[in-house]
Design a protein around this motif. Structure first.
Motif, PDB file in Angstrom:
ATOM      1  N   VAL A   6       0.757  -1.175  -0.125  1.00 14.19           N
ATOM      2  CA  VAL A   6      -0.071   0.135   0.079  1.00 14.19           C
ATOM      3  C   VAL A   6       0.744   1.295   0.099  1.00 14.19           C
ATOM      4  O   VAL A   6       1.724   1.382   0.837  1.00 14.19           O
ATOM      5  CB  VAL A   6      -1.102   0.031   1.141  1.00 14.19           C
ATOM      6  N   GLY A   7       0.571   2.184  -1.094  1.00  9.37           N
ATOM      7  CA  GLY A   7       1.389   3.411  -0.945  1.00  9.37           C
ATOM      8  C   GLY A   7       2.325   3.232  -2.033  1.00  9.37           C
ATOM      9  O   GLY A   7       2.720   4.290  -2.651  1.00  9.37           O
ATOM     10  N   GLN A   8       2.587   2.049  -2.565  1.00 12.89           N
ATOM     11  CA  GLN A   8       3.573   1.808  -3.762  1.00 12.89           C
ATOM     12  C   GLN A   8       2.898   2.412  -5.073  1.00 12.89           C
ATOM     13  O   GLN A   8       1.775   1.890  -5.205  1.00 12.89           O
ATOM     14  CB  GLN A   8       4.279   0.460  -3.798  1.00 12.89           C
ATOM     15  N   THR A   9       3.815   2.589  -5.965  1.00 14.93           N
ATOM     16  CA  THR A   9       3.297   2.730  -7.529  1.00 14.93           C
ATOM     17  C   THR A   9       3.808   1.458  -8.084  1.00 14.93           C
ATOM     18  O   THR A   9       4.702   0.952  -8.225  1.00 14.93           O
ATOM     19  CB  THR A   9       3.998   4.099  -8.191  1.00 14.93           C
ATOM     20  N   VAL A  10       2.750   1.069  -8.995  1.00 15.35           N
ATOM     21  CA  VAL A  10       2.765  -0.068  -9.906  1.00 15.35           C
ATOM     22  C   VAL A  10       2.423  -0.210 -11.207  1.00 15.35           C
ATOM     23  O   VAL A  10       1.688   0.876 -11.497  1.00 15.35           O
ATOM     24  CB  VAL A  10       2.335  -1.635  -9.090  1.00 15.35           C
ATOM     25  N   ALA A  11       2.998  -0.826 -12.112  1.00 12.24           N
ATOM     26  CA  ALA A  11       2.567  -0.859 -13.409  1.00 12.24           C
ATOM     27  C   ALA A  11       1.404  -1.761 -13.645  1.00 12.24           C
ATOM     28  O   ALA A  11       1.407  -2.577 -12.980  1.00 12.24           O
ATOM     29  CB  ALA A  11       3.640  -1.186 -14.591  1.00 12.24           C
ATOM     30  N   GLY A  12       0.583  -1.497 -14.601  1.00 12.94           N
ATOM     31  CA  GLY A  12      -0.726  -2.539 -14.816  1.00 12.94           C
ATOM     32  C   GLY A  12      -1.183  -2.089 -15.973  1.00 12.94           C
ATOM     33  O   GLY A  12      -0.570  -1.273 -16.812  1.00 12.94           O
ATOM     34  N   ARG A  13      -2.290  -2.790 -16.522  1.00 14.64           N
ATOM     35  CA  ARG A  13      -2.912  -2.778 -17.928  1.00 14.64           C
ATOM     36  C   ARG A  13      -4.636  -2.469 -17.746  1.00 14.64           C
ATOM     37  O   ARG A  13      -5.073  -3.242 -16.999  1.00 14.64           O
ATOM     38  CB  ARG A  13      -2.602  -3.862 -18.875  1.00 14.64           C
ATOM     39  N   VAL A  14      -5.131  -1.579 -18.293  1.00 13.21           N
ATOM     40  CA  VAL A  14      -6.538  -1.538 -18.112  1.00 13.21           C
ATOM     41  C   VAL A  14      -7.156  -2.308 -18.803  1.00 13.21           C
ATOM     42  O   VAL A  14      -7.077  -2.766 -19.908  1.00 13.21           O
ATOM     43  CB  VAL A  14      -6.940   0.136 -18.580  1.00 13.21           C
ATOM     44  N   THR A  15      -8.110  -2.996 -17.999  1.00 15.21           N
ATOM     45  CA  THR A  15      -8.696  -4.131 -18.435  1.00 15.21           C
ATOM     46  C   THR A  15     -10.416  -3.780 -18.740  1.00 15.21           C
ATOM     47  O   THR A  15     -11.014  -4.546 -19.358  1.00 15.21           O
ATOM     48  CB  THR A  15      -8.912  -5.430 -17.407  1.00 15.21           C
ATOM     49  N   LYS A  16     -10.880  -2.979 -17.978  1.00 20.55           N
ATOM     50  CA  LYS A  16     -12.163  -2.498 -18.216  1.00 20.55           C
ATOM     51  C   LYS A  16     -12.402  -1.166 -17.712  1.00 20.55           C
ATOM     52  O   LYS A  16     -12.083  -0.629 -16.701  1.00 20.55           O
ATOM     53  CB  LYS A  16     -13.161  -3.406 -17.382  1.00 20.55           C
ATOM     54  N   ILE A  17     -13.598  -0.529 -18.678  1.00 19.44           N
ATOM     55  CA  ILE A  17     -13.987   0.911 -18.040  1.00 19.44           C
ATOM     56  C   ILE A  17     -15.253   0.827 -17.561  1.00 19.44           C
ATOM     57  O   ILE A  17     -16.075   0.069 -18.405  1.00 19.44           O
ATOM     58  CB  ILE A  17     -13.466   1.788 -19.240  1.00 19.44           C
ATOM     59  N   ALA A  18     -15.692   1.422 -16.521  1.00 20.58           N
ATOM     60  CA  ALA A  18     -16.844   1.428 -16.028  1.00 20.58           C
ATOM     61  C   ALA A  18     -17.622   2.671 -15.643  1.00 20.58           C
ATOM     62  O   ALA A  18     -16.615   3.782 -15.305  1.00 20.58           O
ATOM     63  CB  ALA A  18     -17.084   0.359 -14.900  1.00 20.58           C
ATOM     64  N   SER A  19     -18.763   3.065 -15.202  1.00 22.37           N
ATOM     65  CA  SER A  19     -19.167   4.123 -14.792  1.00 22.37           C
ATOM     66  C   SER A  19     -18.572   4.621 -13.333  1.00 22.37           C
ATOM     67  O   SER A  19     -18.479   5.732 -13.251  1.00 22.37           O
ATOM     68  CB  SER A  19     -20.793   4.086 -14.743  1.00 22.37           C
ATOM     69  N   ILE A  20     -18.184   3.623 -12.564  1.00 22.95           N
ATOM     70  CA  ILE A  20     -17.504   4.086 -11.422  1.00 22.95           C
ATOM     71  C   ILE A  20     -15.939   4.360 -11.478  1.00 22.95           C
ATOM     72  O   ILE A  20     -15.304   4.652 -10.539  1.00 22.95           O
ATOM     73  CB  ILE A  20     -17.886   2.818 -10.366  1.00 22.95           C
ATOM     74  N   GLY A  21     -15.317   3.870 -12.567  1.00 24.91           N
ATOM     75  CA  GLY A  21     -14.012   4.051 -12.883  1.00 24.91           C
ATOM     76  C   GLY A  21     -13.497   3.042 -13.538  1.00 24.91           C
ATOM     77  O   GLY A  21     -14.175   2.658 -14.623  1.00 24.91           O
ATOM     78  N   TYR A  22     -12.397   2.716 -13.593  1.00 26.13           N
ATOM     79  CA  TYR A  22     -11.501   1.639 -14.425  1.00 26.13           C
ATOM     80  C   TYR A  22     -10.893   0.678 -13.856  1.00 26.13           C
ATOM     81  O   TYR A  22     -10.266   0.951 -12.466  1.00 26.13           O
ATOM     82  CB  TYR A  22     -10.717   2.162 -15.619  1.00 26.13           C
ATOM     83  N   PHE A  23     -10.628  -0.629 -14.326  1.00 26.12           N
ATOM     84  CA  PHE A  23     -10.146  -1.658 -13.800  1.00 26.12           C
ATOM     85  C   PHE A  23      -8.620  -2.013 -14.112  1.00 26.12           C
ATOM     86  O   PHE A  23      -8.560  -1.734 -15.363  1.00 26.12           O
ATOM     87  CB  PHE A  23     -10.876  -2.951 -13.658  1.00 26.12           C
ATOM     88  N   VAL A  24      -7.713  -2.282 -13.436  1.00 28.23           N
ATOM     89  CA  VAL A  24      -6.134  -2.360 -13.969  1.00 28.23           C
ATOM     90  C   VAL A  24      -5.722  -3.692 -13.301  1.00 28.23           C
ATOM     91  O   VAL A  24      -5.731  -4.080 -12.062  1.00 28.23           O
ATOM     92  CB  VAL A  24      -5.268  -1.015 -13.460  1.00 28.23           C
ATOM     93  N   ARG A  25      -5.073  -4.594 -14.189  1.00 30.33           N
ATOM     94  CA  ARG A  25      -4.632  -5.777 -13.873  1.00 30.33           C
ATOM     95  C   ARG A  25      -3.019  -5.281 -13.218  1.00 30.33           C
ATOM     96  O   ARG A  25      -2.546  -4.829 -14.158  1.00 30.33           O
ATOM     97  CB  ARG A  25      -4.725  -6.745 -14.973  1.00 30.33           C
ATOM     98  N   ILE A  26      -2.973  -5.706 -12.153  1.00 29.75           N
ATOM     99  CA  ILE A  26      -1.435  -5.365 -11.568  1.00 29.75           C
ATOM    100  C   ILE A  26      -0.593  -6.535 -11.485  1.00 29.75           C
ATOM    101  O   ILE A  26       0.524  -6.354 -11.331  1.00 29.75           O
ATOM    102  CB  ILE A  26      -1.464  -4.294 -10.532  1.00 29.75           C
ATOM    103  N   ALA A  27      -1.299  -7.734 -11.612  1.00 32.12           N
ATOM    104  CA  ALA A  27      -0.419  -8.949 -11.677  1.00 32.12           C
ATOM    105  C   ALA A  27      -1.446 -10.115 -12.245  1.00 32.12           C
ATOM    106  O   ALA A  27      -2.482  -9.861 -12.271  1.00 32.12           O
ATOM    107  CB  ALA A  27      -0.195  -9.411 -10.118  1.00 32.12           C
ATOM    108  N   ASP A  28      -0.930 -11.122 -12.464  1.00 30.64           N
ATOM    109  CA  ASP A  28      -1.682 -12.329 -12.680  1.00 30.64           C
ATOM    110  C   ASP A  28      -2.718 -12.759 -11.862  1.00 30.64           C
ATOM    111  O   ASP A  28      -2.707 -12.758 -10.655  1.00 30.64           O
ATOM    112  CB  ASP A  28      -1.098 -13.455 -13.024  1.00 30.64           C
ATOM    113  N   CYS A  29      -3.981 -12.373 -12.369  1.00 31.79           N
ATOM    114  CA  CYS A  29      -5.030 -12.791 -11.476  1.00 31.79           C
ATOM    115  C   CYS A  29      -5.314 -11.632 -10.219  1.00 31.79           C
ATOM    116  O   CYS A  29      -6.172 -11.957  -9.190  1.00 31.79           O
ATOM    117  CB  CYS A  29      -5.212 -14.161 -10.977  1.00 31.79           C
ATOM    118  N   VAL A  30      -4.901 -10.398 -10.615  1.00 35.89           N
ATOM    119  CA  VAL A  30      -5.175  -9.444  -9.315  1.00 35.89           C
ATOM    120  C   VAL A  30      -5.474  -8.170 -10.211  1.00 35.89           C
ATOM    121  O   VAL A  30      -4.600  -7.674 -10.932  1.00 35.89           O
ATOM    122  CB  VAL A  30      -3.858  -9.037  -8.721  1.00 35.89           C
ATOM    123  N   GLU A  31      -6.682  -7.821 -10.034  1.00 33.07           N
ATOM    124  CA  GLU A  31      -7.324  -6.472 -10.601  1.00 33.07           C
ATOM    125  C   GLU A  31      -7.486  -5.747  -9.446  1.00 33.07           C
ATOM    126  O   GLU A  31      -8.271  -5.986  -8.472  1.00 33.07           O
ATOM    127  CB  GLU A  31      -8.379  -6.685 -11.612  1.00 33.07           C
TER     128      GLU A  31
END
Length: 179
Positions: free
Chosen positions: A114-139
């Motif tokens: 918590v507090g760290q910056t990590v790289a990820g890929r946007v997987t879905k955009i929704a009305s509440i925000g967007y989801f980012v995969r930061i590791a295999d099976c972790v969004e």
């Protein structure tokens, strides 16, 4: 009488006589009972199961119990699971599939980050925000109020880990560096 429309119209499952045998179903398949069966219908909310030895009964494995990196099993696939609930209103046996239950929650690996910056890929955009995969099976979710401009699915982004809730397998993220 509770029935499910047949695979012809909407991909559901028709169980004739489910309401008539419902009391016996609840007795024969109490919560915690192991079941096996075949996927007979696939819908956006989960899969319908024909439960072995119980032709009148319908099982439903809902997508809310599925780990985010897994996919729904296909029609005709054999599955095993556990009864988790009886839905009396529509005479359905709610099921957690074994492979879903045995899947390890990998979000706990990020509790100390918590507090760290990590790289990820946007997987879905929704009305509440967007989801980012930061590791295999972790969004995680980057909550956004208003529109999500400048972000698209498949985009690589940097995000900051705001919080991790292992009890609910939730990761909250924040955009880092203008993503």
């Amino acid at each position: 009488m509770t029935e499910y429309s047949g695979p012809s119209e909407n991909g559901g499952y028709r169980a004739f006589g489910a309401a008539e045998v419902w009391p016996e179903t609840v007795r024969a398949l109490p919560v915690g009972s192991p079941i096996t069966g075949e996927v007979v219908g696939r819908r956006p909310f989960g899969v319908f199961l024909s439960i072995d030895g119980r032709p009148e009964d319908v099982g439903l494995a809902e997508i809310v119990r599925m780990p985010p990196c897994m996919e729904l099993p296909g029609v005709g696939q054999r599955v095993a699971g556990t009864v988790v609930w009886h839905e009396e209103s529509n005479c359905q046996v709610r099921v957690s599939l074994r492979e879903w239950a045995e899947h390890q929650d990998l979000s706990v690996r990020f509790v100390d980050r918590v507090g760290q910056t990590v790289a990820g890929r946007v997987t879905k955009i929704a009305s509440i925000g967007y989801f980012v995969r930061i590791a295999d099976c972790v969004e995680g979710l980057v909550p956004v109020s208003g529109s999500v401009e400048g972000v698209r699915e498949g985009q690589d982004v940097s995000v900051r880990i705001v919080s991790v809730d292992p009890e609910r397998s939730r990761v909250i993220l924040a955009a880092a560096g203008g993503a």
